[in-house]
Structure formats: structure tokens, C-alpha cells
Design an enzyme around this catalytic site. Sequence first.
Site: not given
Length: 315
Positions: A106, A69, A148, A234, A128, A16, A180
Site C-alpha cells: 500500500s 503521499y 539499510t 530497537t 531484503d 523507529v 539482514h
Amino acid sequence: MSISKGKLVIVGAGKVGDAVLNSVLQMNLLDDIVVVNRNKDKALGEVLDASHTTAFAYSSNASIRVGDYSDCADAHMIVITAGPSIQPGNHDRNTLLLQNIEVCDSVMASITRYTKEAIIIIISNPLDILTYHFQKKYDYPVNRIFGTGTLLDTARFNKMLGDLCHVDAKNVVGFVLGEHGATSFIPWNTVNIVGVPFNELASKFGLAKPIDKDQLLRDTKIVGPHIVDLKGYTSSGVSLAACRIIGAIVRNEHCIVPVSTVMRGQYGCDDVAMSLPCVLSENGIDRVLELPLDDEGMRDFRISHDHLRELLNQI
């Protein structure tokens, strides 16, 4: 430190994260992209591969690099894709809950060492739960952390309904809302195609029979897991969902899309995050809209809310 407008940090270099990186490049959305991943060799491989596409005419000459980070300090947006995803045969995103809470905890701890100004877009599942948990735990500005959510579910629904009526999916106005996941719902009283309400679509578009809304909702819910069973994961749809959000922020669009946000009194609730129509701008979520749900819509909303609240009680 001030925000560097147009700077994106992608956390996670899996399928992804890679799809988001390449979609952002192909759509010419940004010119400064940083990839952060625990396995830096994997991140470097993705960055090098993607960087070569910038030599082609369709892609902007963006800066793409591996970072850490500390790069979040002046980022405009951060996309979190870290953690495992659902696998073929296991379609319940909520089975990832405890593992991804640990992984993303983390990630969030590392991000918040450097910023609480960046807009955080969560893709990791169950998004969620992650959105609510980390907004509360890290006291992150509620308009700047969201998932999203059902944006991809909405795209799938619009495509299916458009196909049934033989029209372009972009002419469909209709949202999938709520979780979702399994308890997502469609407020049918708000669905229309260029103003024609859902219950008149069959007659106006000359369909042989009325549209089975229950079957259409089921198809919308199962198509994602079906894709996972077929190809193993996906990536294309969710990456473009992320790009829709990123583009809206970069262009300060004030567009309305369904994303997962921590509720602040909408429909009398403030104890979960779920997808509702939101106005997106360069500041993140400017406004959350309460659609005029009918009795059926309110029933479905409550089912989704109660399910998400039950999951949160587990953590």
C-alpha cells in the site's frame, strides 16, 4: 516535478520513524522533513514534539510537518518504517513477511503514484525481501531503492571487534554481508584494523588468545534480538544507520557502506536483494562492489542467497 534536494519523507511514525526524525534533526542533515502516517494524530504528536528541539542551539531550524503521499512528488529521499517489528520472544524477522508485504505494498503504490525519482530507503522487515519484491513489482530504478540492510550489523560487529582489540571501532574495516537476519556472514579475509588482517590481530594487539570468529559472528547476530528482549524494540542503532545513508546522499559522499540492493549480476546472481558494499552518492547507489571472497566467504554467500531465494518463492 524536479526533486527538492534535502527534502525527506518519513513513512511511519512508530518508534523507529520517531528515532529517525529526531536523529536527522540532531545531526543537522536536512531542513525539510515530512511525516506520513495512517494515524495522523500520532504523526502530529511526533512532529510537534520534535519541532520544539529546533529552538536549541544544537539543532537546525528545519521545517517539520505532517503530510501525505503527495509530498513524495518532489522528495529527495523517502524512508519507509511502516509495519510491525519483531517482538520480545520472536526473533525471526521473516515471520513479518506476509503482513509487511501487504502494509508496504500500500505504501509503495501510494509513493509511485507521485514519483519514481526519489531515493527510497527501506527499514521495514524483512527488508531484503521487501526491497527485491517492490523494486521488481513497481519497476523502481534499482539504484534508487535499497534497504539499510547489514549496515547496523556491521556497526555492531565493528564495535565488538574494536572492543576486543581495545581500539576505536572506527578503525575497524570489516563488513557483515548477505541477509539482514540469520544467514548474514562476515568475509573474514577482508577484515582488518588499519591494515592488520584479522588472522594477525591477536598477535599484533597483544591479545591473550586468538579471537573466536564463530562466536563473534554469533554475538553480532544475537545482540539485536537481545536488545528487543530487554527494552521491547530497537531504535537508536537503526536510526543512525539510516542517518549514515541519508548523510551520504545529502553530502554526495561516494562513501562505501553495506546496504541491501537488488543484485545485477554480482557473483553471478540477479534474483535476490542482499547487502553488499555499495558506493552511495546523491543519486543513490553509484556502484556495487564485489569483494574478493575466499572459499569460505563464497560458501556463506551461497547459503544466504539460497535462503533469501526460498523466502521469495513463498510470495
